[in-house]
Design a protein around this motif. Structure first.
Motif, mmCIF file in Angstrom:
data_model
loop_
_atom_site.group_PDB
_atom_site.id
_atom_site.type_symbol
_atom_site.label_atom_id
_atom_site.label_comp_id
_atom_site.label_asym_id
_atom_site.label_seq_id
_atom_site.Cartn_x
_atom_site.Cartn_y
_atom_site.Cartn_z
ATOM 1 N N ALA A 140 0.822 -1.211 0.000
ATOM 2 C CA ALA A 140 0.000 0.000 0.000
ATOM 3 C C ALA A 140 0.853 1.256 0.000
ATOM 4 O O ALA A 140 0.484 2.273 -0.595
ATOM 5 N N ALA A 141 2.030 1.203 0.656
ATOM 6 C CA ALA A 141 2.899 2.379 0.694
ATOM 7 C C ALA A 141 3.520 2.674 -0.665
ATOM 8 O O ALA A 141 3.916 3.808 -0.932
ATOM 9 N N ARG A 142 3.598 1.667 -1.542
ATOM 10 C CA ARG A 142 4.241 1.864 -2.844
ATOM 11 C C ARG A 142 3.253 1.810 -4.006
ATOM 12 O O ARG A 142 3.661 1.822 -5.166
ATOM 13 N N VAL A 143 1.997 1.782 -3.716
ATOM 14 C CA VAL A 143 1.014 1.515 -4.757
ATOM 15 C C VAL A 143 0.972 2.610 -5.820
ATOM 16 O O VAL A 143 0.591 2.362 -6.964
ATOM 17 N N PHE A 144 1.408 3.841 -5.463
ATOM 18 C CA PHE A 144 1.396 4.935 -6.443
ATOM 19 C C PHE A 144 2.730 5.099 -7.169
ATOM 20 O O PHE A 144 2.873 6.020 -7.965
ATOM 21 N N ASP A 145 3.707 4.225 -6.876
ATOM 22 C CA ASP A 145 4.990 4.299 -7.571
ATOM 23 C C ASP A 145 4.834 3.842 -9.019
ATOM 24 O O ASP A 145 4.051 2.924 -9.311
#
Length: 553
Positions: free
Chosen positions: A482-487
């Protein structure tokens, strides 16, 4: 830059001290004898003027020798000659008038001899009392025992005290010499380290400015001067030529150097300035506040780096990707059009229709990938802003339109999808871009859902911000995913088809509107994406200005 260190004057310094001691001791004795002579002449109290004169002449001769001889260039033992002469001279003075108390003057040579060393101490403590007692024995008998012992004891005490003081002074001098030597070595090492750091800083290709805690520039390396005419540096004061990331002139109080002096710390703040020849240069600035080993402020450092080549390379890459994407999208659109015509026409067998339908779906997928790459090819927020045509939009209608378009996809997996609204919700946004955001979020909610799951789109507003939530009952994500989902290019579930660009593009579009997007997910339970958009043009303008200011900071 190297600094010369003056040689430490050890022997020379000690010799100068010895010359001062010799001169001062003898001059004091000369002064006392001279005063006694004048008093004696004035009062007629010199019973044997000839003998007194010879004694006084020897003392004056010792004074001349004390002033003329370079005692720093001769051995230490030779300095005992003068006090020895003084002992003889004072004996002559005593002989000229035994009752005048002239033996008290032996205190001067006693101090001198005992300060030379142990031999001088022995001579002072043994020789002077012995000479005194010899003179007493050769002359009249002294009155009382105290007259015989008092002066020798006094001379012994003075000699011992002088010897102790001289030894303590010598120990302190040696200690001071060692400390001076250590300090000189540390000074030389500090200068060597400073020279090494200076040479390293002059070799690197980024500018370094070191400021004191008062804001004064105390170091500038050669690379900074090689950058030339950066406004605000190297003596230039024209800050108006420096532009921020939006190509707006930087105010004087927001200049990187001014911000560091004001106590700010920042990293990778990019600014542009135009050279006289028309070229535009991009500089990246990083400022840090420094502290000493006690935690007290110790100034600051500002790093300036020329990133023009990096920005040009990034722009060239984006242009290349965009060009290729455009070239691919045109024939793909044509292919889809003809495949669509073929499907709508008659006379196709079931097998042919199935094959054409498969080709159509894969072509649509390929066109979607090309479209995503085209949208992601420009990474700057300024480029996204130019594609926006914002106006007051009914978010509920846009959400219903997106749901309607994706309902056939959801039905293939038996996923129920619907819109839940809380009154009339308006956002100041580009309808096409908002539809693209919702399409991406709803499509992902369907793709990562379970067969038979649900997707719910909720809308609400408070008149300042409008919120759109897209929730699903799918597989969810771990906290790390979830912390990297917009990468860019990140895929939470690699086994599911995708290119990892959709959510990155969605975030950029939301940010371009002055809004925010957040995700909350629980593995095995589902995911909720929350998009918050400005409800009015004034709110959007304020949000964009605050975001631009934060990026500069």
């Amino acid at each position: 830059m190297r600094m010369a260190i003056p040689p430490r004057a050890t022997s020379g310094g000690g010799g100068d001290v010895r010359e001062r001691i010799v001169a001062s001791n003898q001059l004091f004795l000369c002064a006392v004898v001279g005063i006694l002579f004048l008093v004696g002449v004035a009062t007629g109290g010199l019973p044997d003027a000839a003998t007194y004169g010879w004694g006084m002449l020897l003392i004056v001769a010792g004074g001349v020798a004390a002033l003329s001889v370079p005692w720093s260039r001769v051995a230490l033992g030779w300095s005992a000659v003068i006090p020895t002469i003084d002992v003889v001279a004072i004996a002559l003075l005593r002989a000229s008038d035994p009752s005048a108390g002239f033996p008290l003057l032996w205190a001067f040579p006693a101090i001198w001899l005992s300060s030379i060393g142990r031999i001088g101490l022995v001579v002072s403590c043994v020789g002077l009392p012995g000479l005194y007692w010899s003179m007493l024995a050769a002359g009249s008998t002294p009155r009382g025992t105290y007259s015989v012992l008092l002066l020798p004891l006094l001379l012994v005490a003075i000699s011992a005290a002088s010897y102790t003081v001289a030894r303590r002074h010598e120990s302190q001098r040696r200690l001071l010499d060692r400390q001076t030597e250590r300090f000189a070595a540390a000074h030389r090492e500090a200068l060597r380290q400073e020279q090494l750091v200076t040479e390293v800083l002059d070799v690197v290709d980024f500018g370094v400015i070191r400021l004191s805690d008062s804001g004064e520039i105390i170091l500038e390396n050669d690379a900074l001067t090689r950058f030339g005419d950066i406004p605000g540096f190297c003596g230039r004061t024209d800050d108006g030529e420096l532009l921020d990331a939006r190509l707006v002139p930087v105010p004087a109080d927001r200049h990187p150097l001014a911000r560091v002096r004001a106590g700010e710390s920042f990293a990778d703040v990019v600014a542009w300035f135009h050279r006289p020849d028309g070229r535009r240069t991009a500089m990246s600035f990083t400022g840090r506040q420094l502290s000493d080993h006690h935690g007290a402020p110790a100034g600051a450092v500002l790093i300036a780096r020329d990133v023009t080549v990096e920005h040009d390379a990034q722009q060239a890459r984006d242009d290349l990707v965009a060009s290729i994407s455009h070239e691919l999208r045109t024939p793909l659109t044509s292919i889809l059009g003809y495949l669509d015509l073929a499907l709508e026409g008659g006379g196709l067998s079931d097998e042919a229709r199935r094959q054409i339908d498969t080709s159509y779906r894969n072509s649509e997928r390929l066109l979607g990938i090309v479209t995503d790459i085209l949208a992601a090819s420009s990474r700057s927020s300024a480029s996204v802003d130019t594609r926006l045509r914002p106006r007051a939009v009914d978010v509920v209608e846009v959400a219903r339109s997106a749901v309607s378009g994706l309902t056939p996809v959801a039905q293939e997996r038996f996923v129920s999808i619907g819109v839940v609204r809380s009154g009339f919700a308006v956002a100041y946004a580009d309808p096409a871009r908002l539809r693209q955001v919702l399409d991406n979020l709803i499509a992902n909610a369907i793709k990562f859902n379970r067969d038979g799951g649900t997707v719910t789109v909720r809308t609400s507003t408070d008149g300042v911000h409008t919120v759109v939530e897209v929730a699903d009952t799918g597989v969810g994500m771990t906290p790390g995913a979830a912390a990297r989902v917009f990468d860019r290019f990140f895929r939470a579930a690699p086994e599911i088809a995708g290119n990892g660009l959709g959510l990155s593009i969605t975030r950029d579009l939301v940010n371009a509107h002055g809004g925010t997007i957040a995700v909350a997910s629980v593995a095995g339970e589902g995911t909720t994406f929350t998009v918050t958009l400005p409800a009015t043009e004034a709110v959007q303008r304020r949000e964009l200005e605050e975001r631009a200011q934060a990026e500069l900071s």
